[in-house]
Design an enzyme around this catalytic site. Structure first.
Site, mmCIF file in Angstrom:
data_model
loop_
_atom_site.group_PDB
_atom_site.id
_atom_site.type_symbol
_atom_site.label_atom_id
_atom_site.label_comp_id
_atom_site.label_asym_id
_atom_site.label_seq_id
_atom_site.Cartn_x
_atom_site.Cartn_y
_atom_site.Cartn_z
ATOM 1 N N LYS A 1 99.141 24.432 79.532
ATOM 2 C CA LYS A 1 100.559 23.807 79.392
ATOM 3 C C LYS A 1 100.106 22.150 79.330
ATOM 4 O O LYS A 1 100.536 21.248 78.627
ATOM 5 C CB LYS A 1 101.495 24.008 80.624
ATOM 6 C CG LYS A 1 102.065 25.520 80.517
ATOM 7 C CD LYS A 1 102.560 26.090 81.689
ATOM 8 C CE LYS A 1 102.666 27.426 81.428
ATOM 9 N NZ LYS A 1 103.074 28.204 83.114
ATOM 10 N N LYS B 1 99.773 24.206 91.106
ATOM 11 C CA LYS B 1 99.355 25.557 90.964
ATOM 12 C C LYS B 1 99.451 26.180 92.185
ATOM 13 O O LYS B 1 99.760 25.244 93.400
ATOM 14 C CB LYS B 1 98.020 25.926 90.386
ATOM 15 C CG LYS B 1 96.993 25.007 91.144
ATOM 16 C CD LYS B 1 95.531 25.219 90.430
ATOM 17 C CE LYS B 1 95.137 24.589 89.135
ATOM 18 N NZ LYS B 1 95.054 25.211 88.005
ATOM 19 N N ARG B 2 99.407 27.371 92.531
ATOM 20 C CA ARG B 2 99.314 27.958 93.741
ATOM 21 C C ARG B 2 98.234 27.657 94.749
ATOM 22 O O ARG B 2 97.210 27.221 94.159
ATOM 23 C CB ARG B 2 99.151 29.536 93.881
ATOM 24 C CG ARG B 2 100.633 30.416 93.707
ATOM 25 C CD ARG B 2 101.546 30.057 94.438
ATOM 26 N NE ARG B 2 101.433 30.690 95.658
ATOM 27 C CZ ARG B 2 102.270 31.812 96.084
ATOM 28 N NH1 ARG B 2 103.058 32.126 95.338
ATOM 29 N NH2 ARG B 2 101.964 32.454 97.036
ATOM 30 N N HIS C 1 94.406 40.787 85.930
ATOM 31 C CA HIS C 1 94.535 39.686 86.206
ATOM 32 C C HIS C 1 93.639 39.023 87.096
ATOM 33 O O HIS C 1 93.627 37.687 87.344
ATOM 34 C CB HIS C 1 96.038 39.260 86.554
ATOM 35 C CG HIS C 1 96.760 39.617 85.278
ATOM 36 N ND1 HIS C 1 97.361 38.810 84.423
ATOM 37 C CD2 HIS C 1 97.683 40.578 85.174
ATOM 38 C CE1 HIS C 1 98.355 39.178 83.903
ATOM 39 N NE2 HIS C 1 98.460 40.461 83.893
ATOM 40 N N THR D 1 96.987 29.373 83.141
ATOM 41 C CA THR D 1 97.849 29.060 81.985
ATOM 42 C C THR D 1 98.696 27.757 82.295
ATOM 43 O O THR D 1 98.704 26.808 80.932
ATOM 44 C CB THR D 1 99.088 30.139 81.716
ATOM 45 O OG1 THR D 1 99.736 30.153 83.247
ATOM 46 C CG2 THR D 1 98.654 31.371 81.297
ATOM 47 N N LYS E 1 90.987 27.870 94.375
ATOM 48 C CA LYS E 1 91.509 26.805 93.245
ATOM 49 C C LYS E 1 91.079 25.447 93.567
ATOM 50 O O LYS E 1 91.091 24.673 92.754
ATOM 51 C CB LYS E 1 92.974 26.901 92.899
ATOM 52 C CG LYS E 1 93.462 28.297 92.266
ATOM 53 C CD LYS E 1 94.909 28.124 92.240
ATOM 54 C CE LYS E 1 95.476 29.869 91.970
ATOM 55 N NZ LYS E 1 95.521 30.014 90.540
HETATM 56 O O1 RUG Z 1 95.210 34.048 88.988
HETATM 57 C C1 RUG Z 1 95.614 34.799 87.689
HETATM 58 C C2 RUG Z 1 95.749 33.528 86.602
HETATM 59 O O2 RUG Z 1 94.193 33.059 86.375
HETATM 60 C C3 RUG Z 1 95.948 34.092 85.466
HETATM 61 O O3 RUG Z 1 96.181 33.008 84.355
HETATM 62 C C4 RUG Z 1 97.498 34.685 85.620
HETATM 63 C C5 RUG Z 1 97.983 35.394 84.382
HETATM 64 O O4 RUG Z 1 97.087 36.249 83.541
HETATM 65 O O5 RUG Z 1 97.486 35.752 86.564
HETATM 66 C C6 RUG Z 1 96.960 35.253 87.947
HETATM 67 N N1 RUG Z 1 97.225 36.161 88.824
HETATM 68 C C7 RUG Z 1 96.454 37.378 89.316
HETATM 69 N N2 RUG Z 1 98.295 36.338 89.465
HETATM 70 N N3 RUG Z 1 98.337 37.449 90.379
HETATM 71 C C8 RUG Z 1 96.934 37.927 90.278
HETATM 72 C C9 RUG Z 1 96.508 39.122 90.957
HETATM 73 O O6 RUG Z 1 97.377 39.900 91.264
#
Ligand code: RUG
Length: 832
Positions: A670, A558-559, A367, A666, A564
């Site tokens: 949405k 978002k976070r 991810h 994601t 970002k």
């Molecule tokens: O930062 C990513 C997102 O871009 C992605 O859409 C999401 C689901 O695939 O995962 C996020 N992410 C990546 N969350 N934690 C991580 C690294 O551990």
């Protein structure tokens, strides 16, 4: 069966208004233990949830029994996070009894909204990764796929974010404080999980060298099951979450010595394993407890999977044909070594066979490419906590490196990249490499991300195994993110194209032709307006700020993370504020900038950016010279429930990460599904969103991933020059630097200014600023033409069919898992 019980049984399954009402009254008294006059809203929530749960249980058992009878291949989704949010509306909607429930409550003089709002938000995840897991659970159940989620039942979910004087302050999130009506505790489903100790070598019955793990400490993993209701209520799958329990032998040892306090301390320590979710997203902090959490839930899940498999089989040869295990990120990657250990040490398999089975069973989803997020645990720590696993990892590594093509070519640099052990500095186990090697398929989460995986972090593995990496672009469930969150729009859509889109989002493409229908556009706008009103009321409740419904709702939720680039957005906000003040006679399109998102508690820069946004909001929102044409709000405590209110109301979706850094995103999906127009970089799934909606219906700006890469490779750029050449940017930064937004502490934002200048502007905020402002201007101009804006918004909604998580899960099922739908037999009798 006694007639009285039989009729109660039928009642439990009946879905009409009268039966629901009777069940509510019965549950309130006999399970919640309250009288209708004394019941609080929370009591009613528990009552309704329990009555709804009743209507799920028989079908749940039918589903489980069907999987068992067919000996179906199951997929096990191992994830440290499941960001499920509230379940009541979800269950009612998927069961198709939302209206019946509303009416039953109405007859009791209760408001459905009040009951729904009393449910805590189950925040067992940080952000995209955990929410993806929750969308996948919904999609698997909705398509009849035998899918199980495995994770941790954290007592404390993601912290609650509050603001004190504009600063983020974290508070514990106690979602279990009043009990959880959805879950079933399974005190009989208990597995021991070992830690520490040492490995003993011995000769097995045929004289071969064998190992056993001795003198370890044990913790028990106890199961809690939550039914996952698929759309239509036919298939009900299971989310099994593990809770840590101290073993009693461990305690008794201490009691016998009379060391009561020590025994209690040990109990608390063991049970800490499932106490709290680590609040870091896309960055790891490498804490020992986190590693233990990862092993704890992975080991329990694998033991459970093998137990289920062994109910039908006597040899492990068929395991890969009966179980697919998906690793959601590297968090459960230790499972590769654990399955090897279970197969070899506990079930007596030979190494080669165990390895073949392991590789054929596991698959891994990556991810992120951010180096700080790629887990690498110190060898010394792994050795101490899981000594047998460390041995196994060494052995996997030795066998692999001996056979690798790189070795044949004498390419030592490549060999060292391929190694499971990072030998630089203090030696570390690279969990990404372990996950890659132990899996038959490895996937990225958007087309761009997958290509970058092949070119960067996994380039050497890709050369070694060219067929292993595959792309599975993320998706979102249309049930939660359109049907439930946006009843106004979903009713409008269904009135025109029927309800097929709910389970087959591709059908939403039929709306495209409606984009040219002036009446439909008017209705589409009406739905958006209704959602904007709802959000405006929420903003007023949460922040006290009044916002104009007719303004552009420009949303970045978002976070909080530097990549970002919320900072880019707030710099544009300051520039826009200046322009509005400089040109008071221009008829400005009013804009409301809406931010929400949590920062990891130890991420100082991210927290400082939150404070900056709040400081800017304070000045802008109270400056009469902008005539309310600009408002800035930062909504506290962003979670799934807040997202369900914010997303349907957005006009603009901000997806402005530095290209190459967001794996997929994601939220972008949405927001577009709910008719927001994206302002975004060519990053993550934005690239595919552009392909689907068409370049005319999205505002793309900024450097591409390739350009970012080239720029960095060529020694970066000079942000000071960029700033000097852009008066709007210079002025915005000067204001921040001289305390225009922080008169109480003029130097507060020095770290931000430093990062943007001498720090080299790693995230290329200044480099993309001018083009971002151009995209913002274009959006503002377009918004003046409300017909054209609505046309594009409708095209966005209509073009999102491909981003359904049903499509994503189907691709996994056919191309990675080889898992097929099973139709449960409902004999109407249930299973007691
Ligand atoms: O930062 C990513 C997102 O871009 C992605 O859409 C999401 C689901 O695939 O995962 C996020 N992410 C990546 N969350 N934690 C991580 C690294 O551990």
């Amino acid at each position: 069966m006694d007639a009285r019980y039989k009729s109660r049984d039928i009642e439990r399954r009946s879905l009409d208004v009268d039966s629901l009402k009777r069940s509510f009254l019965e549950w309130l008294v006999y399970s919640v233990g309250k009288d209708a006059r004394a019941a609080t809203r929370r009591d009613w929530f528990h009552t309704v949830a329990l009555a709804v749960r009743d209507r799920v249980v028989d079908r749940w058992m039918d589903t489980t029994r069907s999987y068992y009878h067919e000996d179906a291949k199951r997929v096990y989704y191992l994830s440290l996070e499941f960001l499920i949010g509230r379940l009541l509306t979800n269950s009612l909607s998927n069961l198709g009894i939302m209206d019946e429930c509303r009416q039953a409550l109405d007859r009791l003089g209760l408001s459905m909204d009040d009951v729904v709002d009393s449910e805590p938000d189950a925040a067992l995840g940080n952000g995209g990764l955990g929410r993806l897991a929750a969308c996948f659970l919904d999609s698997m159940a909705s398509q009849g796929l035998p899918g199980y989620g495995y994770g941790i039942r954290y007592e404390f979910g993601l912290f609650e974010q509050r603001f004190e004087n504009g600063w983020q302050v974290e508070h514990p999130e106690q979602w279990l404080q009043f009990g959880n009506p959805w879950e079933f505790a399974r005190p009989e489903v208990l597995y021991p999980v070992q830690f520490y100790g040492r490995v003993e070598e011995f000769r097995d019955s045929v004289g071969e060298r064998a190992y056993r793990w001795v003198d370890s400490e044990r913790v028990l993993a106890m199961a809690y099951d939550t039914p996952v209701v698929g759309y239509g209520g036919d298939t009900i799958n299971t989310l099994r979450l593990w809770s840590a329990r101290a073993t009693s032998d461990f305690n008794f040892g201490h009691f016998n010595e009379g060391a009561y306090m020590k025994a209690v301390e040990q109990k608390i320590l063991s049970e800490n394993l499932s106490r709290v979710l680590y609040p870091n997203d896309a960055t790891e902090i490498g804490k020992e407890l986190r590693f233990k959490q990862e092993y704890f839930f992975t080991s329990a899940s694998l033991q459970d999977i093998l137990r289920r498999y062994l109910q039908h089989h006597t040899s492990f040869d068929n395991l890969p044909n009966k179980a697919a295990i998906q690793l959601n990120d590297t968090h459960p990657a230790i499972g590769i070594a654990e399955l090897m250990r279970l197969l070899i040490d506990q079930h007596g398999l030979r190494w080669e066979k165990a390895w073949e089975i392991t590789q054929a069973t596991f698959a891994y989803t990556n991810h992120t490419l951010l180096p700080e997020a790629l887990e690498a645990w110190p060898v010394r720590m792994v050795e101490r906590i899981l000594p047998r696993h460390m041995q196994i990892i060494y052995e996997i590594n030795a066998k692999f490196l001996t056979r690798s093509k790189a070795k044949a070519a004498g390419d030592n640099a490549r060999l060292s990249h391929l190694s499971l052990i990072d030998e630089r500095g203090d030696r570390r186990v690279r969990m990404g490499n372990l996950a890659f090697l132990g899996s038959h398929k490895v996937n990225g989460v958007s087309a761009l991300h997958t290509e970058l995986m092949k070119e960067t972090v996994f380039a050497d593995f890709h050369a070694e195994f060219p067929d292993r990496i595959t792309n599975k672009t993320n998706g979102i469930t249309p049930r939660r993110w359109l049907k439930q969150a946006n009843p106004a729009l979903s009713e409008l859509i269904s009135s025109r194209i029927g309800e097929g889109w709910i389970s087959d989002l591709g059908q939403i493409a039929a709306l495209k032709e409606k984009a040219d229908d002036v009446v439909f556009r008017e209705e589409f706008r009406r739905a958006k307006r209704k959602n904007k009103k709802r959000l405006a009321a929420y903003i007023a409740r949460q922040t006290g700020e009044e916002v104009q419904i007719d303004s552009i709702f420009d949303v970045q939720v978002k976070r909080m993370h530097e990549y970002k680039r919320q900072l880019l957005n707030v710099l544009h906000t300051v520039a826009l504020y200046n322009e509005m003040r400089d040109n008071p006679t221009v008829s400005w399109v009013p804009v409301t900038k809406i931010f929400a998102g949590k920062a990891a508690p130890s991420y100082h820069m991210a927290k400082l950016i939150i404070k900056l946004i709040n400081d800017v909001a304070k000045v802008v929102n109270h400056d009469p010279s902008v005539h309310d044409n600009l408002k800035v709000v930062y909504l506290p405590n962003y979670n799934v429930t807040a997202a369900e209110i914010i997303i349907p109301a957005a006009d603009i979706s901000e997806q402005i990460s530095t290209a190459g850094m967001e794996a997929s995103g994601t939220g972008n999906m949405k927001l577009a599904l709910n008719g927001a127009l994206t302002i975004g970089t060519l990053d993550g799934a934005n690239v595919e969103i552009r392909e689907q909606v068409g370049a005319d219906n999205i505002f793309i700006f900024g450097l591409t991933a390739e350009e970012v890469n080239d720029l960095r490779a060529n020694g970066g750029f000079n942000p000071r020059e960029v700033i000097a050449s852009n008066p709007a940017l210079k002025r915005a930064l000067d204001m921040i630097a001289t305390g225009a937004f922080s008169p109480d502490d003029r130097n507060r934002y020095q770290p931000i200014l430093q990062a943007l200048t001498d720090g080299g502007d790693h995230f290329l905020v200044t480099a993309d600023f001018a083009d971002y402002c151009r995209a913002q201007d274009a959006a503002m101009q377009l918004y003046r033409d409300s017909e054209e804006w609505t046309r594009k918004a409708i095209i966005n909604t209509a073009s999102m069919g491909w981003f359904s998580s049903d499509r994503t899960v189907n691709e996994y099922a056919t191309e990675i898992w080889d898992v097929h739908p099973v139709k449960p037999t409902h004999d109407g009798e249930g299973f007691r």
